[in-house]
Scaffold this motif. Structure first.
Motif, PDB file in Angstrom:
ATOM      1  N   ARG A 256      13.039   8.698  44.246  1.00 27.84           N
ATOM      2  CA  ARG A 256      13.728   8.703  45.545  1.00 27.84           C
ATOM      3  C   ARG A 256      13.653  10.085  46.188  1.00 27.84           C
ATOM      4  N   LYS A 257      13.836  11.131  45.382  1.00 32.35           N
ATOM      5  CA  LYS A 257      13.848  12.484  45.928  1.00 32.35           C
ATOM      6  C   LYS A 257      12.435  13.002  46.194  1.00 32.35           C
ATOM      7  N   TYR A 258      11.532  12.738  45.243  1.00 33.37           N
ATOM      8  CA  TYR A 258      10.185  13.304  45.344  1.00 33.37           C
ATOM      9  C   TYR A 258       9.307  12.542  46.331  1.00 33.37           C
ATOM     10  N   ALA A 259       9.404  11.215  46.327  1.00 35.31           N
ATOM     11  CA  ALA A 259       8.494  10.393  47.134  1.00 35.31           C
ATOM     12  C   ALA A 259       9.190   9.632  48.257  1.00 35.31           C
ATOM     13  N   GLN A 260      10.510   9.803  48.410  1.00 32.87           N
ATOM     14  CA  GLN A 260      11.269   9.172  49.493  1.00 32.87           C
ATOM     15  C   GLN A 260      11.039   7.662  49.549  1.00 32.87           C
ATOM     16  N   VAL A 261      11.220   7.006  48.409  1.00 32.14           N
ATOM     17  CA  VAL A 261      10.968   5.575  48.325  1.00 32.14           C
ATOM     18  C   VAL A 261      12.262   4.822  48.036  1.00 32.14           C
ATOM     19  N   GLU A 262      12.232   3.524  48.302  1.00 34.85           N
ATOM     20  CA  GLU A 262      13.275   2.631  47.819  1.00 34.85           C
ATOM     21  C   GLU A 262      12.995   2.349  46.347  1.00 34.85           C
ATOM     22  N   THR A 263      14.029   1.986  45.605  1.00 34.98           N
ATOM     23  CA  THR A 263      13.832   1.780  44.174  1.00 34.98           C
ATOM     24  C   THR A 263      14.524   0.506  43.694  1.00 34.98           C
ATOM     25  N   ILE A 264      13.940  -0.075  42.635  1.00 34.29           N
ATOM     26  CA  ILE A 264      14.523  -1.224  41.954  1.00 34.29           C
ATOM     27  C   ILE A 264      14.455  -0.962  40.454  1.00 34.29           C
ATOM     28  N   ASN A 265      15.610  -1.074  39.799  1.00 29.69           N
ATOM     29  CA  ASN A 265      15.639  -1.027  38.339  1.00 29.69           C
ATOM     30  C   ASN A 265      15.560  -2.467  37.846  1.00 29.69           C
ATOM     31  N   PHE A 266      14.417  -2.821  37.247  1.00 30.03           N
ATOM     32  CA  PHE A 266      14.219  -4.235  36.919  1.00 30.03           C
ATOM     33  C   PHE A 266      15.195  -4.732  35.856  1.00 30.03           C
TER      34      PHE A 266
ATOM     35  N   GLY B 121       5.142  19.790  41.675  1.00 25.34           N
ATOM     36  CA  GLY B 121       6.551  19.427  41.762  1.00 25.34           C
ATOM     37  C   GLY B 121       6.994  18.379  40.761  1.00 25.34           C
ATOM     38  N   ILE B 122       6.037  17.709  40.104  1.00 23.47           N
ATOM     39  CA  ILE B 122       6.438  16.715  39.096  1.00 23.47           C
ATOM     40  C   ILE B 122       6.589  17.328  37.706  1.00 23.47           C
ATOM     41  N   ILE B 123       6.236  18.611  37.554  1.00 26.83           N
ATOM     42  CA  ILE B 123       6.356  19.251  36.244  1.00 26.83           C
ATOM     43  C   ILE B 123       7.832  19.502  35.955  1.00 26.83           C
ATOM     44  N   THR B 124       8.306  18.951  34.852  1.00 25.01           N
ATOM     45  CA  THR B 124       9.690  19.173  34.452  1.00 25.01           C
ATOM     46  C   THR B 124       9.809  20.026  33.202  1.00 25.01           C
ATOM     47  N   HIS B 125       8.745  20.118  32.399  1.00 24.56           N
ATOM     48  CA  HIS B 125       8.826  20.844  31.141  1.00 24.56           C
ATOM     49  C   HIS B 125       7.520  21.588  30.880  1.00 24.56           C
ATOM     50  N   ARG B 126       7.657  22.789  30.332  1.00 24.95           N
ATOM     51  CA  ARG B 126       6.506  23.589  29.909  1.00 24.95           C
ATOM     52  C   ARG B 126       6.732  24.055  28.475  1.00 24.95           C
ATOM     53  N   PHE B 127       5.674  23.993  27.666  1.00 22.93           N
ATOM     54  CA  PHE B 127       5.779  24.354  26.259  1.00 22.93           C
ATOM     55  C   PHE B 127       4.562  25.177  25.844  1.00 22.93           C
TER      56      PHE B 127
ATOM     57  N   GLU C 241       7.249  11.079  25.093  1.00 25.60           N
ATOM     58  CA  GLU C 241       7.179   9.723  24.563  1.00 25.60           C
ATOM     59  C   GLU C 241       8.518   9.004  24.663  1.00 25.60           C
ATOM     60  N   LYS C 242       9.582   9.698  24.289  1.00 28.72           N
ATOM     61  CA  LYS C 242      10.911   9.079  24.238  1.00 28.72           C
ATOM     62  C   LYS C 242      11.677   9.218  25.551  1.00 28.72           C
ATOM     63  N   LYS C 243      11.045   9.894  26.523  1.00 23.94           N
ATOM     64  CA  LYS C 243      11.642  10.065  27.852  1.00 23.94           C
ATOM     65  C   LYS C 243      13.028  10.698  27.751  1.00 23.94           C
ATOM     66  N   LEU C 244      13.059  11.849  27.074  1.00 22.80           N
ATOM     67  CA  LEU C 244      14.289  12.606  26.873  1.00 22.80           C
ATOM     68  C   LEU C 244      14.407  13.728  27.890  1.00 22.80           C
ATOM     69  N   ASP C 245      15.617  14.191  28.082  1.00 22.30           N
ATOM     70  CA  ASP C 245      15.872  15.398  28.876  1.00 22.30           C
ATOM     71  C   ASP C 245      15.295  15.303  30.292  1.00 22.30           C
ATOM     72  N   GLY C 246      15.292  14.097  30.866  1.00 29.12           N
ATOM     73  CA  GLY C 246      14.777  13.930  32.225  1.00 29.12           C
ATOM     74  C   GLY C 246      13.305  14.236  32.373  1.00 29.12           C
ATOM     75  N   CYS C 247      12.540  14.044  31.309  1.00 27.35           N
ATOM     76  CA  CYS C 247      11.129  14.451  31.320  1.00 27.35           C
ATOM     77  C   CYS C 247      10.282  13.540  32.209  1.00 27.35           C
ATOM     78  N   ILE C 248       9.598  14.122  33.164  1.00 30.97           N
ATOM     79  CA  ILE C 248       8.602  13.429  33.977  1.00 30.97           C
ATOM     80  C   ILE C 248       7.201  13.838  33.530  1.00 30.97           C
ATOM     81  N   LYS C 249       6.962  15.146  33.418  1.00 30.97           N
ATOM     82  CA  LYS C 249       5.624  15.627  33.060  1.00 30.97           C
ATOM     83  C   LYS C 249       5.725  16.914  32.249  1.00 30.97           C
ATOM     84  N   CYS C 250       5.011  16.944  31.119  1.00 28.63           N
ATOM     85  CA  CYS C 250       4.953  18.121  30.254  1.00 28.63           C
ATOM     86  C   CYS C 250       3.633  18.855  30.450  1.00 28.63           C
ATOM     87  N   VAL C 251       3.721  20.172  30.575  1.00 25.32           N
ATOM     88  CA  VAL C 251       2.534  21.018  30.643  1.00 25.32           C
ATOM     89  C   VAL C 251       2.542  21.968  29.454  1.00 25.32           C
ATOM     90  N   LEU C 252       1.365  22.124  28.841  1.00 20.08           N
ATOM     91  CA  LEU C 252       1.199  23.002  27.688  1.00 20.08           C
ATOM     92  C   LEU C 252       0.545  24.315  28.097  1.00 20.08           C
TER      93      LEU C 252
END
Length: 383
Positions: free
Chosen positions: A219-229, A347-353, A366-377
């Motif tokens: 919603r914030k990044y792409a300004q879209v409507e959303t449905i949680n199935f 802007g989609i990067i949420t974590h760096r390691f 994998e487990k979608k923890l800590d609000g993770c969208i995208k990890c960069v190494l």
């Protein structure tokens, strides 16, 4: 060098591997400065992609600095910064001449699969991937794109795969001005498909996912409507209710073979592996799209078969388009979108390691923890 090492389903580590070397005059060696974990890497991790061999290194989204080039390389020199498409393509075969670099016939001996791909099992050629400090890049005059001096690696890193993939997904939808577009999957590829749908003229964009934090990000990044199935009794019926009873004009499957939502397909395709993953997202797209609409499939599926509602698609007169992304075709165009500020790719990067913490990065993603969208190494351990 230090590199990611696949130890078997659900197990990865970081260890020492031999530095890559020039094997052909057209090769280059890249010192990797940024690498990413892709949802497709999870398909490897979970054992869905055949011939994923213990000891291999994953990673098909990377950027870095040219360390060494073969004697035939003309367009690159040591010190050049580059971002590398995930497709390994020769540039001269029947398909490459037509811009279909994802179908290159000279980089993968498996004629039923796509081109060669970095770090994506021996079904795509057995090439080592970029979740490492160094990587060998074949056909170095064809694939890599130089990074402009005024841009950093993270701004263009996702030109390697997920931004062009999301854009191609929207483009294959043949979006007409004002169309309603539904994107199944609010992961990184889905986010870029949503942004691309707006750029191509959509009048309305709806994201479907089951994770509220990803829908909130969309919603914030792409300004879209959303449905949680998970909140809907029947997501197909809900989508039709939102579109005058007809269904969306375009449905984009940005999920792939590990889709949730169907108990039968979760058991048959994900747990028992009696079909090549779960086709839930494809079937929802086919069932939701209006008659005469378009379904675009960019989620990854493996051979040999899935229980897909092809009869419904035929009787509704749908256009189905699908495929691995021809990344090279889109890189210059999408670079300009990034430069102009129309797409904030980083802007989609949420974590760096650092690379040493790769197992933790895989766990979060994998487990979608800590609000993770995208990890960069960061393979060399610094920003």
């Amino acid at each position: 060098m230090q590199a990611m090492i696949y130890e078997g389903p659900y197990r990865v580590s970081v260890g020492n591997k031999p530095d890559p070397v020039i094997l052909h005059p057209n090769d280059a060696i890249i010192r990797v400065t940024r690498s990413a974990i892709c949802g497709s890497d999870l398909h490897l991790l979970h054992g869905f992609i055949t011939d994923t061999r213990v000891g291999c290194t994953f990673g098909h989204e990377f950027a870095g600095v040219v360390e060494e080039v073969g004697s035939s390389v003309r367009t690159l020199k040591p010190g050049d910064r580059v971002v590398v498409p995930f497709n390994i393509s020769c540039g001269t075969c029947f398909y490459c001449k037509r811009g279909l670099t994802a179908c290159c016939e000279n980089t993968n001996p498996n004629s039923e699969m796509a081109s060669g791909v970095y770090g994506y099992s021996h079904t795509t050629g057995g090439y080592e991937g970029g979740q490492a400090q160094y990587v060998r890049v074949p056909f170095a005059d064809v694939g890599p794109m130089k990074i402009p001096d005024d841009m950093d690696e993270e701004e263009v890193l996702f030109l390697s795969d997920i931004l062009p993939t999301g854009y191609q997904g929207a483009e294959m939808g043949n979006i007409q001005p004002g169309d309603t577009v539904v994107v199944f999957g609010a992961g990184p590829v889905g986010m870029f498909a949503m942004k691309s749908a707006w750029l191509l003229g959509a009048g309305r964009v709806i994201a479907v996912d089951s994770l509220e934090y990803r829908l909130d990000f969309a919603r914030k990044y792409a300004q879209v409507e959303t449905i949680n199935f998970k909140d809907e009794e029947n997501v197909v019926a809900t989508l039709k209710e939102l579109t005058q009873g007809r269904g969306p004009d375009v449905c984009i499957d940005a999920v792939g073979l590990e889709a949730e939502g169907s108990a039968m397909h979760s058991i048959l395709g994900v747990k028992l592996k009696l079909e090549a993953g779960s086709p839930t997202a494809i079937n929802w797209a086919i069932q939701s799209a209006r008659k005469g609409g378009t379904v675009s499939i960019i989620g990854v599926y493996g051979p040999p078969w899935n229980m897909v509602a092809i009869g419904t698609a035929m009787n509704k007169g749908l256009t189905l388009r699908m495929g691995q992304c021809n990344v090279k075709r889109y890189m210059p165009h999408l670079l300009e979108h990034i430069r102009a500020g129309r797409i904030d790719a980083k802007g989609i990067i949420t974590h760096r390691f650092p690379l040493a913490e790769l197992p933790r990065a895989y766990e979060l993603f994998e487990k979608k923890l800590d609000g993770c969208i995208k990890c960069v190494l960061l393979p060399h351990g610094h920003a």
